[in-house]
Design an enzyme around this catalytic site. Structure first.
Site, mmCIF file in Angstrom:
data_model
loop_
_atom_site.group_PDB
_atom_site.id
_atom_site.type_symbol
_atom_site.label_atom_id
_atom_site.label_comp_id
_atom_site.label_asym_id
_atom_site.label_seq_id
_atom_site.Cartn_x
_atom_site.Cartn_y
_atom_site.Cartn_z
ATOM 1 C CG HIS A 76 7.647 7.382 -6.451
ATOM 2 N ND1 HIS A 76 8.240 7.010 -8.149
ATOM 3 C CD2 HIS A 76 8.602 5.823 -5.836
ATOM 4 C CE1 HIS A 76 9.245 6.049 -7.494
ATOM 5 N NE2 HIS A 76 9.407 6.041 -6.339
HETATM 6 C C1 UD1 Z 1 8.789 2.598 -2.546
HETATM 7 C C2 UD1 Z 1 10.163 2.098 -2.316
HETATM 8 C C3 UD1 Z 1 11.025 2.731 -3.663
HETATM 9 C C4 UD1 Z 1 10.662 2.261 -5.051
HETATM 10 C C5 UD1 Z 1 8.048 2.653 -5.276
HETATM 11 C C6 UD1 Z 1 8.330 1.974 -6.323
HETATM 12 C C7 UD1 Z 1 11.417 2.297 -0.317
HETATM 13 C C8 UD1 Z 1 12.253 3.468 0.402
HETATM 14 N N1 UD1 Z 1 10.554 2.752 -0.941
HETATM 15 O O1 UD1 Z 1 8.322 3.415 -1.905
HETATM 16 O O2 UD1 Z 1 12.504 3.100 -4.050
HETATM 17 O O3 UD1 Z 1 10.660 3.107 -6.069
HETATM 18 O O4 UD1 Z 1 8.764 1.758 -3.636
HETATM 19 O O5 UD1 Z 1 6.755 2.191 -6.013
HETATM 20 O O6 UD1 Z 1 11.380 1.189 -0.321
HETATM 21 N N2 UD1 Z 1 1.072 3.248 -0.575
HETATM 22 C C9 UD1 Z 1 -0.616 2.479 -1.109
HETATM 23 N N3 UD1 Z 1 -0.935 1.478 -1.310
HETATM 24 C C10 UD1 Z 1 0.093 1.157 -1.732
HETATM 25 C C11 UD1 Z 1 1.823 0.532 -1.151
HETATM 26 C C12 UD1 Z 1 2.017 2.148 -1.000
HETATM 27 O O7 UD1 Z 1 -1.382 3.679 -0.272
HETATM 28 O O8 UD1 Z 1 -0.070 -0.534 -2.389
HETATM 29 C C13 UD1 Z 1 1.164 4.390 0.485
HETATM 30 C C14 UD1 Z 1 0.806 3.919 1.142
HETATM 31 O O9 UD1 Z 1 0.556 5.729 1.493
HETATM 32 C C15 UD1 Z 1 2.526 4.550 1.771
HETATM 33 C C16 UD1 Z 1 3.044 5.354 0.263
HETATM 34 O O10 UD1 Z 1 1.846 4.977 -0.788
HETATM 35 O O11 UD1 Z 1 2.361 5.259 3.328
HETATM 36 C C17 UD1 Z 1 4.560 4.683 0.482
HETATM 37 O O12 UD1 Z 1 5.102 3.244 0.275
HETATM 38 P P1 UD1 Z 1 5.466 3.084 0.305
HETATM 39 O O13 UD1 Z 1 6.257 1.313 0.205
HETATM 40 O O14 UD1 Z 1 6.282 3.325 2.211
HETATM 41 O O15 UD1 Z 1 6.951 3.387 -0.235
HETATM 42 P P2 UD1 Z 1 6.918 4.146 -1.218
HETATM 43 O O16 UD1 Z 1 7.001 5.662 -1.814
HETATM 44 O O17 UD1 Z 1 5.468 2.807 -2.462
#
Ligand code: UD1
Length: 356
Positions: free
Chosen positions: A204
């Site tokens: 991820h």
């Molecule tokens: C975040 C943290 C990372 C952690 C990870 C655990 C930051 C910079 N990164 O990364 O350190 O290891 O969480 O999982 O804070 N999305 C969904 N549903 C959700 C959440 C996210 O669809 O419930 C999708 C969205 O398209 C989003 C993408 O996942 O843009 C990334 O989510 P985001 O929360 O920005 O960062 P993570 O990759 O989860």
């Protein structure tokens, strides 16, 4: 005392569940969910499984650019902090929610307690590294999981308010392992897996998902492994695979993100774990399962001891070789505390005033 804890993303729910239980025995806790993770499988399932109290409020910040996500969280958290007037704000790990909580509190002169302080990859292109460095430098209590984390802070001139307490994720694994083992046969059956005969993978990190060549390389490597690969998909990875049309090899079985108990059961019974997650690197180590880290560096160098974890980057040959290496013979050393990190943190917060 009155504490305000900030959570927002998956690994934070696990750590907060352990600390929250210890805190609430003697103190008041206001639990704020920023809403960074919002899907049932990325968020609610953890609250249910770990008996984490429902958040007192959810700021619903959702997805966005780093600036949008962090900015929205700072604004929402500042409002809540002004209203709640906590004695201390607790933040976990290295996400955008962590940074937002730390900045909002520090600017209001509320002491910040950073759980999982002192971790470094020394790679400033990682958003998490920026979040860690800034959070540590504005925190009053720096709760380090390992001796190495204490040493990293010292190199940056941070020596006051630093405590080595152990890793809350270790507390959590010790507390749930019996339950997980009892329930593992059902999990393996549900996913059609045989103990010791499959690899478990998770991907991820932005550095792996946002470059299509890297993502392709990783999946080609998984396709070369001589056993099924079970891969619960983070939404970020699902989106990248779809957009880039990355071919999924026949031995790779994709699934929705799993809950915490399913994940521990899958880890404990895997032949090896391949991951870019910090949490899985440690959990594999706690469970004596070999790990291949799909990155060039790790914030958890202790897991490399005895060959339990191997850094393989996104290079196909290195990944295949590392995944198929024989299981290390020496048991992992205990470098993550004694399973009492939560109790130690609460005792310190009660005993020591914030140093600034
Ligand atoms: C975040 C943290 C990372 C952690 C990870 C655990 C930051 C910079 N990164 O990364 O350190 O290891 O969480 O999982 O804070 N999305 C969904 N549903 C959700 C959440 C996210 O669809 O419930 C999708 C969205 O398209 C989003 C993408 O996942 O843009 C990334 O989510 P985001 O929360 O920005 O960062 P993570 O990759 O989860």
């Amino acid at each position: 005392m009155k504490f305000l804890s900030v959570v927002g993303a998956r690994p934070q729910f696990v750590k907060a569940a352990v600390l929250s239980r210890a805190l609430r025995q003697r103190h008041t806790e206001v639990l704020v969910h920023t809403g960074q993770h919002y899907d049932d499988l990325m968020s609610e399932v953890f609250f249910r499984e770990l008996a984490l109290p429902a958040p007192d409020m959810n700021l619903g910040i959702g997805s966005g650019t780093h600036g949008e996500q962090t900015g929205r969280a700072i604004e929402g958290l500042e409002t809540v902090m002004l209203k709640q007037q906590p004695d201390c704000v607790i933040v976990y790990g290295d996400t955008n929610s962590t940074l937002a909580g730390a900045l909002a509190a520090a600017k209001l002169n509320i002491p910040v307690a950073h759980v999982e302080a002192g971790l470094r990859s020394y790679d400033r292109s990682m958003p998490e590294e920026i979040n860690r460095v800034v959070t540590d430098h504005v925190s009053s209590y720096l709760f380090c999981p390992t001796a190495n984390a204490v040493a990293c802070l010292k190199k940056e001139g941070i020596e006051k308010g630093v405590y080595e307490v152990g890793d809350l994720m270790y507390d959590s694994v010790l507390a749930t392992l019996q339950r997980v083992d009892a329930y593992a046969p059902e999990v393996l059956q549900r996913f059609g897996l045989k103990a010791g005969e499959y690899f478990l993978a998770t991907i991820h990190r932005a550095s792996n998902t946002d470059d299509p060549n890297v993502l392709r390389e990783l999946f080609m490597a998984l396709g070369r492994l001589k056993a099924p690969v079970f891969l619960p998909l983070h939404p970020r990875t699902r989106e990248a695979l779809h957009t880039e049309g990355v071919p999924i090899p026949l031995n790779v079985h994709l699934s929705e993100p799993t809950g915490y108990l399913d994940m521990l059961a899958l880890e404990h019974n895997a032949r090896a774990v391949l991951t870019d997650s910090g949490g899985l690197q440690r959990e594999a180590y706690f469970l004596s399962v070999a790990c291949v880290t799909l990155r060039e560096e790790t914030e958890w160098p202790e897991t490399l001891a005895g060959g339990w974890n191997v850094l393989a980057g996104c290079d196909q040959a290195r990944i295949v070789e590392a995944a198929e290496r024989p299981r290390p013979s020496e048991p992992p050393r205990s470098a993550f505390g004694d399973g009492r990190a939560a109790t130690k943190i609460v005792e310190i917060l009660e005993r020591d005033p914030p140093y600034r």
